[in-house]
Design a protein around this motif. Structure first.
Motif, short mmCIF file in Angstrom:
data_model
loop_
_atom_site.label_atom_id
_atom_site.label_comp_id
_atom_site.label_asym_id
_atom_site.label_seq_id
_atom_site.Cartn_x
_atom_site.Cartn_y
_atom_site.Cartn_z
N TRP B 180 34.49 10.12 -11.07
CA TRP B 180 34.91 11.51 -11.28
C TRP B 180 35.36 11.81 -12.70
O TRP B 180 35.31 12.95 -13.15
N TRP B 181 35.85 10.84 -13.45
CA TRP B 181 36.47 11.18 -14.73
C TRP B 181 35.52 11.81 -15.73
O TRP B 181 35.95 12.65 -16.52
N PRO B 182 34.22 11.44 -15.76
CA PRO B 182 33.37 12.06 -16.78
C PRO B 182 33.35 13.59 -16.71
O PRO B 182 33.26 14.25 -17.73
N GLY B 183 33.43 14.13 -15.50
CA GLY B 183 33.41 15.58 -15.38
C GLY B 183 34.57 16.21 -16.15
O GLY B 183 34.41 17.18 -16.88
N TYR B 184 35.76 15.64 -15.98
CA TYR B 184 36.93 16.18 -16.67
C TYR B 184 36.86 15.93 -18.16
O TYR B 184 37.28 16.76 -18.96
N ALA B 185 36.33 14.76 -18.53
CA ALA B 185 36.21 14.46 -19.95
C ALA B 185 35.35 15.51 -20.64
O ALA B 185 35.69 16.03 -21.69
N ARG B 186 34.24 15.88 -20.01
CA ARG B 186 33.36 16.87 -20.63
C ARG B 186 34.03 18.24 -20.71
O ARG B 186 33.94 18.94 -21.69
N LEU B 187 34.69 18.60 -19.62
CA LEU B 187 35.36 19.90 -19.57
C LEU B 187 36.36 20.02 -20.71
O LEU B 187 36.39 21.00 -21.46
N VAL B 188 37.14 18.96 -20.85
CA VAL B 188 38.20 18.99 -21.84
C VAL B 188 37.65 18.86 -23.26
O VAL B 188 38.11 19.53 -24.18
N GLU B 189 36.64 18.03 -23.43
CA GLU B 189 36.09 17.80 -24.77
C GLU B 189 35.64 19.09 -25.40
O GLU B 189 35.96 19.39 -26.55
N GLY B 190 34.89 19.88 -24.65
CA GLY B 190 34.40 21.13 -25.19
C GLY B 190 35.52 22.05 -25.60
O GLY B 190 35.51 22.65 -26.67
N GLN B 191 36.54 22.16 -24.73
CA GLN B 191 37.62 23.09 -25.01
C GLN B 191 38.48 22.62 -26.18
O GLN B 191 38.91 23.43 -27.01
N VAL B 192 38.70 21.31 -26.26
CA VAL B 192 39.53 20.80 -27.35
C VAL B 192 38.80 21.00 -28.67
O VAL B 192 39.39 21.40 -29.67
#
Lengths: 337, 308, 362
Positions: B180-192
Motif C-alpha cells: 500500500w505505501w507506494p500509493g501514498y508516496a506518489r500522492l505526497v510526492e506530487g503535492q510536496v
C-alpha cells in the motif's frame, strides 16, 4: 515519426520496471523458511533424492548465480519450471493464461456495457431516484467481498436452483472441446459447435459477472462525474443554442468527450480484475493464472509465482501504453506530432 | 534611548487563547468542513455505522455469548447447528458459535486495517515528501520504484510475501503494508513538489529553517486532508484485501477468528451448512460498506470538486 | 408578422437564482423592447443581469438554480415562457442565432469544425433528423444529401465571415485555429437559416483589440446584409457607439435607461448613465483624475431597499430609499428612464448639476 520514437521510448522503459519486479520476486521467493524442494519431493524421500532434485532445479547454486541464470533464461523465453507441476512455467502459462484473459475480457465487456449507460443515466437524472439507486449500487459493488458474493451466488444459483454450473471452465463429464487458440469461446465457434459454445457461456456467466461488479461501479462513477462536468461546458450551451436535439448532444458529443475519462479507468480496471481473478478463480475452480499463482505460492513453488508476476507486470505496462496511445486517438489535442 | 521592545508582541491571555488565535483560520476551516460533513447524509450515515462498528469491535469480548470460541474452545456435541435463537449465526464444525466469532473478527479486521494504513502512510508520506522536496535522483529512484510496485495488482506481491514468510496475520499485515505505501508516496510526492515552489516555503528557507522542519511543520499539514481522504477510501479495500489473503489461506490462522478465513473454511461444507460461509461475508460487507460511505462523504467534504 | 410588432418584448421580468447562500434576486423588473432592424446594446457592469436578460429569450438560463418569478418574455409576438422544450429548440434553431463570449470554450475540442457546423446547419435549416448520432442512424441517401447541402451552406457562411480557405480548413480542429477565427466560426454558425434575432454576448471581450475591430466591422456588415435584429451585450460603451443604434443601460437587475444611442450618449437622463459616461476617459480628461461612481454594486442576496442605486446616487431623495423606481416612462426624444427624479413630470437638469460637481436639489 514522433509516434514511433514515443512508443520505442516507452517500451524501453519497460525493461527497468520488469527487472525491478524480477528482483523483488526473486528476493521474496528466497526468504522462504520452508524447503520447496523437500515439499515437492514428498514425504519419505531420502536426503539424496532431495539433493538430486535440488540439483535438477539448479537450486544448489549461490543466490546471485541463480538470479543471473534466471535472467539469462528469461531472455530465451524460459521462465523456469514448476516444481509442483513438473512442467515449464512457460508451458503452464500458455495453458492457464488464455483462460484468465477470457474471463477478464468478458467481464470487462459486461462492465462497459452496463457501466456506461448507468453512468449516463445517473448524470442526466442527477439526484433523482435512478441516480440515487445507481450510486448505492455502485457503493455496494465496491464494498462487497467478491469471493463472498461468488460463494453466495454459487449457493443460490448453482447449488440450490441448479440454474448454472458450480464451477470449472467446462462440463467435466462431457468431452472437452478441441483447443485451437486456447480461448474456449473462440474455439467452440471455430469448431462450429453451438452446444459446446453454450456450455462454455454457462460456465462463464457466474465468474465473469462477479468479477465485473467492481469495474461496473468504477466506470459508472467516473462517467457520471465526467458527464456532469461536461454538461456544464460552454460548448454544450452552444449546441443547445443552435437547437441541436438533447439526445444528439448526449450520445454524440458528450459521450465521445467522456470516453476519454473511461479509457483512463480501463487501465485501472484491468489491474483490478487481474487481482480479483485470484480469488474468483479459486472459488469457481477456474484454471487460470490466479489459481496457478495461489497454488504455487502455497506450495512454496516460486518460479511460477515469479513467472506470473512478470507476465502480469508486462501486461500492465502494455495496457498503460495502449491507454496513452488511445488518448491520442480520442483527443486530437494530445496527438504526438 | 534605543527602542528595545520586541517587534512582535505575544498576544495577551493564556496558552489556549493564543493557540486559538494562531490557528484561527484552520479552526474556521475545520468548522466549515464539519458543517458540510453533517449536511451530507451519506457521510453521516457512514460515521454512525463506523462508530457502531468500533464500539462492537472494542466491547465485543464482553457481550458475545461465547467469547471462548474465538480462543480455541471446542464443543464437539454442538456441531453444525443451524442459525436460530440459541446460536444466531449457527455453529461450525467444532461446535463454535459463529456469531461470537464473527463479532470478534471485527476487532481483528479493524485493528489490522488501522495498522496496515498507519504503516503504509508512515512509510509512504515520509519517502514521498523526501523525494518531492529534494528532487533529483532521489525523486527519480522513488518514482521508478513506485512505478514498479504499482505495476502489478497488490495481491500478487502480498501473496508472494506471505507465502514466503509463512501464513499468519502479522505477516499478512506486513505484506499489505508493503503493497500500500507506494500509493501514498506518489500522492505526497506530487503535492510536496508543487508546494516546494510556493512562496511560503521560500520564506521559510530564507529565515534558515531546516528542511525537516519545513516539511513536517509546514508542508505536511496542508497535505493531511488529501491523505485522510485517500486513507478513508482505502480502508474498506484494505479490509477486503486482508480477508482475501485469509481466504486464500495465508492470513490469519485458526483459532483466531477472521472473516476471510471463515468464509474459505466454510466452502467445503456447502451447500448444506451454508451459514458457515454466509454470515462472516455479510458482516464484512456491512463493515466495508460503512467505511466506503464514510470515505465518500469525507471526499465530498474535503474535495467537493471531485464529487462523484 | 407586421413590421410594427416588436421582435422581442420583455415586460417586468423577474428572475431569481437559488444559491447555496440564499436566493439571489437577479432580475427585478426588466423592461426591454427590440424592433425589427434594431441593433440594441445592452450595457452594464458585471453582475447587473445583462446575460440573464438576453438568455431568457431563448431560455438558455439553467433552470435548477434559476427561476422565472414574474413578468413575460415575448418573441415574435408569442410568450416564450409558455413553450415546451421541443418548441423552444425549434425557436432557437430557426429564429435565434447566438454568439457567446469565449471562442475557446464554445467549440467541442474533440470534433472538427466541419462536424460541428454541419450539425448546427442541419438543425438550423430544419433538418435535425439528419444529424448522425452514431453509426446506425441516418445513412439514408436523402440524409446524406442534406448533410452535403449543409456542408455547402457552412462553407459559404465561413467564406462570408472572412474565414480563410474554408473549403479545406473546415476540417480543422478548434485548437488549430486562432481566437479570432474561432469566433468567426461561431458567428457563421449563428447565421445559418437566416435567424430573426442575433444575440451576441460580449462577442469581442475575449479577443485582442485589432481582432475586436475586425469582428465588430464584420457584425456591422452582416447586420445589413442579413437584415438582422441584434441584441448585443457588452460592458464596453465604445463597442455600443460603434455598432448599435439603440442602447439600454442596466443596473442591478433593472433597465434604468434606454433610447437611441445618439440621444442617450449625448444627453443621458439617469444618474447612473451619467456616471458611466463620465467615467469614460476622453481626450480632455485631465491626467491623473478618473471620474468614478462612488460605492460598489450591491450584493444580490441582500440588495438595498427601494431603488438599488440609491446608496451611490448623487441625487438620492427620500422616495428612492423606500420605493423601487417606477416603471420606465418616456421622455422627449424617445428615451425611456426608470427613476424617481422624473416622476410626476419633473425634468431636472442633472447634467448641469454634474458639471458643477454638486447634487441636484430636487
Amino acid at each position: 515519426m514522433r509516434l514511433r520514437y514515443y512508443v520505442l521510448r516507452r517500451v524501453l522503459l519497460f525493461i527497468p520496471v520488469l527487472i525491478g519486479l524480477s528482483i523483488v520476486t526473486f528476493v521474496i521467493s528466497h526468504i522462504v523458511p520452508g524447503d520447496p524442494v523437500g515439499l515437492a519431493a514428498g514425504p519419505g524421500s531420502t536426503p539424496d533424492q532431495i539433493e538430486a532434485l535440488r540439483r535438477q532445479f539448479g537450486m544448489d547454486q549461490p543466490l546471485p548465480i541463480q538470479y543471473l541464470r534466471y535472467m539469462a533464461n528469461l531472455l530465451h523465453g524460459d521462465l523456469g519450471a514448476s516444481i509442483m507441476s513438473r512442467h515449464t512455467v512457460t508451458g503452464d502459462l500458455r495453458v492457464f493464461f488464455p483462460n484468465t484473459l477470457e474471463l477478464v475480457i468478458v467481464s470487462m465487456v459486461i462492465a462497459v456495457c452496463i457501466g456506461i449507460p448507468l453512468g449516463v443515466v445517473s448524470a442526466v437524472w442527477r439526484d433523482r431516484w435512478p441516480d440515487q439507486l445507481s450510486r448505492v449500487f455502485a457503493l455496494g459493488s465496491i464494498s462487497v467481498p467478491s469471493f463472498w458474493l461468488a460463494i453466495v451466488l454459487q449457493i443460490l444459483l448453482a447449488m440450490s436452483l441448479h440454474l448454472l454450473p458450480v464451477g470449472g471452465i467446462y462440463d467435466a463429464r462431457a468431452t472437452q472441446p478441441v483447443t485451437h487458440t486456447g480461448f474456449l469461446l473462440i474455439d467452440t465457434l471455430i469448431d462450429g459447435d453451438p452446444h459446446a459454445f453454450l456450455v462454455t457461456v454457462e460456465h462463464l456467466i457466474l465468474p465473469a459477472v462477479t468479477l465485473a461488479l467492481g469495474p461496473i461501479a468504477f466506470i459508472m462513477r467516473i462517467l457520471r462525474a465526467d458527464v456532469l462536468e461536461t454538461l456544464n461546458s460552454d460548448w454544450v450551451k452552444m449546441l443547445r443554442a443552435n437547437g441541436v436535439p438533447e439526445r444528439v448532444i448526449l450520445f454524440k458529443y458528450v459521450l465521445k468527450h467522456s470516453l476519454i475519462a473511461t479509457v483512463s479507468v480501463i487501465g485501472f480496471i484491468i489491474g483490478y480484475s487481474l487481482g480479483g481473478s485470484v480469488v474468483i478463480e479459486t472459488v469457481f475452480d477456474w484454471p487460470g493464472v490466479g489459481l496457478y499463482a495461489v497454488n504455487s505460492a502455497l506450495a512454496l513453488d516460486f518460479q511460477p509465482v515469479m513467472g506470473v508476476t512478470l507476465m502480469i507486470g508486462l501486461i500492465f505496462l502494455v495496457v498503460n501504453l495502449l491507454t496513452d496511445l488511445t488518448y491520442g486517438v480520442l483527443d486530437p489535442r494530445i496527438r504526438f506530432g | 534611548m534605543a527602542d528595545t521592545s520586541p517587534i512582535i508582541q505575544a498576544p495577551p491571555g493564556g496558552f489556549l487563547r493564543r493557540w486559538q488565535e494562531e490557528h484561527a483560520s484552520r479552526i474556521e476551516e475545520s468548522r466549515r468542513a464539519a458543517y458540510r460533513f453533517v449536511q451530507n447524509r451519506l457521510s453521516l450515515l457512514g460515521l454512525i455505522f463506523i462508530a457502531l462498528l468500533v464500539v462492537v469491535a472494542i466491547t465485543g469480548r464482553w457481550w458475545v455469548p461465547a467469547p471462548q470460541d474465538a480462543t480455541g474452545a471446542i464443543h464437539a456435541s454442538d456441531r453444525f447447528i443451524a442459525p436460530g435463537l440459541s446460536h444466531l449465526f449457527g455453529t461450525d464444525e467444532l461446535g463454535r458459535d459463529i456469531f461470537s466469532r464473527v463479532v470478534l473478527a471485527t476487532q481483528t479486521a479493524l485493528l489490522s486495517g488501522v495498522i496496515i494504513l498507519l504503516v503504509a502512510i508512515g512509510i509512504g508520506v515520509t519517502l514521498g515528501s523526501v523525494a518531492g522536496y529534494f528532487g533529483g535522483w532521489i525523486d527519480e529512484v522513488l518514482m521508478r520504484l513506485t512505478d514498479m510496485m504499482l505495476a502489478i495488482p497488490g495481491i500478487f506481491l502480498a501473496l508472494a510475501i506471505t507465502a514466503a514468510l509463512g501464513p499468519g496475520i502479522i505477516h499478512a499485515i506486513m505484506a499489505l503494508s508493503v503493497t500500500w505505501w507506494p500509493g501514498y508516496a506518489r500522492l505526497v510526492e506530487g503535492q510536496v513538489k508543487a508546494a516546494r515552489e510556493q512562496d511560503y516555503v521560500e520564506a521559510c528557507r530564507a529565515i534558515g529553517a531546516r528542511p525537516g522542519r519545513i516539511i513536517f511543520s509546514h508542508i505536511i499539514p496542508n497535505l493531511i486532508s488529501s491523505v485522510i481522504v485517500k486513507a478513508s477510501m482505502d480502508f474498506g479495500f484494505a479490509i477486503l484485501s486482508l480477508a482475501a489473503l485469509g481466504f486464500i489461506g495465508v492470513g490469519a490462522q485458526p483459532p483466531t477468528p477472521e472473516w476471510g478465513e471463515m468464509i474459505s473454511f466454510g466452502r467445503q461444507y456447502l451447500p448444506q451448512y451454508w451459514w458457515y460461509s454466509t454470515f462472516p461475508g455479510l458482516a464484512m460487507f456491512i463493515a466495508v460498506f460503512g467505511f466506503n460511505m464514510l470515505g465518500d462523504g469525507l471526499r465530498d467534504v474535503f474535495d467537493p470538486k471531485s464529487r462523484l | 408578422m407586421s413590421a410594427a410588432e416588436p421582435v422581442v418584448e420583455i415586460r417586468n421580468l423577474e428572475v431569481d437564482f437559488r444559491t447555496f447562500d440564499g436566493v439571489s434576486k437577479v432580475l427585478v423588473g426588466v423592461n426591454l423592447e427590440l424592433r425589427r432592424g434594431d441593433i440594441l446594446g445592452l450595457v452594464g457592469e458585471t453582475g447587473c443581469g445583462k446575460s440573464v436578460t438576453a438568455l431568457s429569450v431563448p431560455r438558455l438560463i439553467p433552470m435548477p438554480p434559476g427561476q422565472f418569478v414574474g413578468g413575460d418574455v415575448r418573441f415574435l409576438g408569442e410568450s416564450v415562457l409558455e413553450k415546451s422544450p421541443a418548441e423552444m429548440r425549434e425557436l432557437r434553431a430557426r429564429h435565434i442565432g447566438m454568439v457567446f463570449q469565449d471562442p475557446n470554450t464554445n467549440l467541442n475540442p474533440v470534433f472538427t469544425i466541419e462536424q460541428q457546423m454541419v450539425d448546427a446547419c442541419l438543425c438550423r435549416l430544419g433538418h435535425a433528423g439528419a444529424v448522425t448520432t452514431g453509426p446506425f442512424k441516418s445513412w439514408r441517401s436523402s440524409d446524406r444529401e442534406l448533410r452535403r447541402q449543409a456542408r455547402e451552406t457552412a462553407v459559404a457562411l465561413l467564406q462570408r465571415v472572412g474565414f480563410p480557405d474554408p473549403e479545406r480548413r473546415i476540417a480543422s480542429y478548434p485548437h488549430e485555429l486562432s481566437g479570432g477565427m474561432r469566433q468567426r466560426v461561431l458567428i457563421a454558425m449563428s447565421l445559418a437559416g437566416h435567424p430573426d434575432l442575433l444575440i451576441a454576448d460580449e462577442p469581442t471581450t475575449a479577443l485582442d483589440v485589432s481582432t475586436q475591430a475586425q469582428i465588430l466591422g464584420l457584425i456591422r456588415e452582416l447586420v445589413q446584409e442579413f437584415h438582422l435584429t441584434v441584441l448585443l451585450i457588452t460592458h464596453n460603451l465604445g463597442v455600443v457607439a460603434q455598432v448599435c443604434n439603440r442602447v439600454a443601460v442596466m443596473y442591478s437587475g433593472r433597465v434604468v435607461e434606454s433610447g437611441s444611442v445618439r440621444r442617450v450618449f449625448k444627453a443621458p437622463s439617469h444618474p447612473y448613465t451619467i456616471g458611466l459616461l463620465r467615467a469614460v476617459p476622453t481626450m480632455e480628461t485631465v491626467r491623473g483624475t478618473l471620474e468614478e461612481i462612488p460605492g460598489t454594486i450591491p450584493n444580490l442576496l441582500t440588495p438595498p431597499a427601494g431603488c438599488r442605486f440609491h446608496p451611490r446616487c448623487p441625487h438620492v431623495m427620500d422616495d428612492c430609499r423606500v420605493d423601487p423606481p417606477p416603471p420606465m416612462f418616456p421622455l422627449e426624444g424617445g428615451t425611456e428612464v426608470a427613476c424617481h427624479l422624473y416622476a410626476h413630470g419633473a425634468r431636472p437638469n442633472l447634467l448641469v448639476a454634474a458639471e458643477h460637481g454638486g447634487r441636484h436639489d430636487g
